[in-house]
Enzyme design. Sequence first.
Site, PDB file in Angstrom:
ATOM      1  N   ARG A 112       0.822  -1.216   0.000  1.00 34.30           N
ATOM      2  CA  ARG A 112       0.000   0.000   0.000  1.00 34.30           C
ATOM      3  C   ARG A 112       0.856   1.267   0.000  1.00 34.30           C
ATOM      4  O   ARG A 112       0.504   2.256  -0.634  1.00 34.30           O
ATOM      5  CB  ARG A 112      -0.938  -0.008   1.211  1.00 34.30           C
ATOM      6  CG  ARG A 112      -1.958  -1.127   1.160  1.00 34.30           C
ATOM      7  CD  ARG A 112      -2.956  -1.053   2.284  1.00 34.30           C
ATOM      8  NE  ARG A 112      -3.842  -2.215   2.300  1.00 34.30           N
ATOM      9  CZ  ARG A 112      -4.917  -2.335   3.064  1.00 34.30           C
ATOM     10  NH1 ARG A 112      -5.251  -1.353   3.885  1.00 34.30           N
ATOM     11  NH2 ARG A 112      -5.652  -3.426   3.020  1.00 34.30           N
ATOM     12  N   TYR A 128     -10.947   7.812  -9.741  1.00 35.04           N
ATOM     13  CA  TYR A 128     -11.940   8.790  -9.287  1.00 35.04           C
ATOM     14  C   TYR A 128     -11.583   9.254  -7.876  1.00 35.04           C
ATOM     15  O   TYR A 128     -11.010   8.506  -7.086  1.00 35.04           O
ATOM     16  CB  TYR A 128     -13.358   8.217  -9.301  1.00 35.04           C
ATOM     17  CG  TYR A 128     -13.565   6.999  -8.408  1.00 35.04           C
ATOM     18  CD1 TYR A 128     -14.037   7.130  -7.104  1.00 35.04           C
ATOM     19  CD2 TYR A 128     -13.301   5.715  -8.886  1.00 35.04           C
ATOM     20  CE1 TYR A 128     -14.235   6.023  -6.300  1.00 35.04           C
ATOM     21  CE2 TYR A 128     -13.497   4.604  -8.092  1.00 35.04           C
ATOM     22  CZ  TYR A 128     -13.966   4.761  -6.798  1.00 35.04           C
ATOM     23  OH  TYR A 128     -14.148   3.655  -5.995  1.00 35.04           O
ATOM     24  N   PRO A 129     -11.895  10.501  -7.536  1.00 35.33           N
ATOM     25  CA  PRO A 129     -11.723  10.977  -6.172  1.00 35.33           C
ATOM     26  C   PRO A 129     -13.008  10.791  -5.375  1.00 35.33           C
ATOM     27  O   PRO A 129     -14.103  10.683  -5.949  1.00 35.33           O
ATOM     28  CB  PRO A 129     -11.417  12.462  -6.372  1.00 35.33           C
ATOM     29  CG  PRO A 129     -12.216  12.829  -7.588  1.00 35.33           C
ATOM     30  CD  PRO A 129     -12.233  11.608  -8.467  1.00 35.33           C
ATOM     31  N   MET A 130     -12.881  10.755  -4.064  1.00 36.56           N
ATOM     32  CA  MET A 130     -14.057  10.617  -3.212  1.00 36.56           C
ATOM     33  C   MET A 130     -13.794  11.240  -1.845  1.00 36.56           C
ATOM     34  O   MET A 130     -12.645  11.462  -1.456  1.00 36.56           O
ATOM     35  CB  MET A 130     -14.446   9.147  -3.047  1.00 36.56           C
ATOM     36  CG  MET A 130     -13.417   8.309  -2.320  1.00 36.56           C
ATOM     37  SD  MET A 130     -14.077   6.697  -1.821  1.00 36.56           S
ATOM     38  CE  MET A 130     -15.318   7.213  -0.615  1.00 36.56           C
ATOM     39  N   GLN A 168      -6.797  -2.421  -6.409  1.00 36.00           N
ATOM     40  CA  GLN A 168      -7.226  -1.095  -5.966  1.00 36.00           C
ATOM     41  C   GLN A 168      -6.119  -0.419  -5.176  1.00 36.00           C
ATOM     42  O   GLN A 168      -5.537  -1.016  -4.272  1.00 36.00           O
ATOM     43  CB  GLN A 168      -8.477  -1.240  -5.089  1.00 36.00           C
ATOM     44  CG  GLN A 168      -8.932   0.051  -4.423  1.00 36.00           C
ATOM     45  CD  GLN A 168     -10.145  -0.167  -3.542  1.00 36.00           C
ATOM     46  OE1 GLN A 168     -11.274   0.053  -3.959  1.00 36.00           O
ATOM     47  NE2 GLN A 168      -9.921  -0.615  -2.320  1.00 36.00           N
TER      48      GLN A 168
END
Length: 264
Positions: A112, A128-130, A168
């Site tokens: 990570r 995408y941002p969140m 991811q």
Amino acid sequence: MADETAAIGPLTPAEGLGVLHLFCRLGAAADPDALQQATAALEEAGDQVVPVALLGHKADLGLMAISRDLRRLRWLQGRVERAGFDVQGSYVSLTEVSEYAAGIPAAMRQARLYPQLPPAGKPAFCFYPMSKRRGESRNWYALEYEERRALMYGHGRVGRRFHGRVLQLITGSTGLDDWEWGVTLFAERPDDLKACVYEMRFDPASAHYAEFGPFWTGMVGSLPEVLALCAGEGSVPLDLPAAEAGAAGDATLTDLPVGSPQGS
């Protein structure tokens, strides 16, 4: 008085890496050779650059650059613009280990904080941002830690259904960009990306508390491959896998059963 011409020193996180997503338009002045030289220089310095051929009107070329030193990310951005590529969008973030993932195995922590990208065999790309919601009736930051942790554990359980199909990488951007996280997904097929994001939206952590920004979608390749595809060079790609050749166009709208939930 300080020397105003002195070089800016290294800017590095205490742990992890800086991540810069650039989304660019190919203009008439674009110089592929100059861009190739810039990305090669960054890679020779030990950094990573992932080129993406983007779909849709937002941009043509995506570059996901990863470096420990944020100066090198800014240098690349300057070289991209000097090479005649018009930046249409960008995102700045850092690799991180979530506060809800304390105690994970060392190998997972390493992956990570210091990912090796792009993953082999997963050319489908999505970013995408969140952020977490702060509404009057739903406020993520008003929840107790244990409740947030339980929600994120359930959220992760849904994501693990796609292990092996989707990779991811979640990077943190609170205080660095307009949203709180950037989510980058790699998969073998585009419908794996669609299924993963769709199913995770039903999880309470997303259904009640998540806000999503714009999506950028495309396919990963080497920089020459990506630039050629973006420019529409060569003949139309026809090398469909043998098992799928001829499948497209076999079905018609009349083949769908009455009352089919397609598109619902």
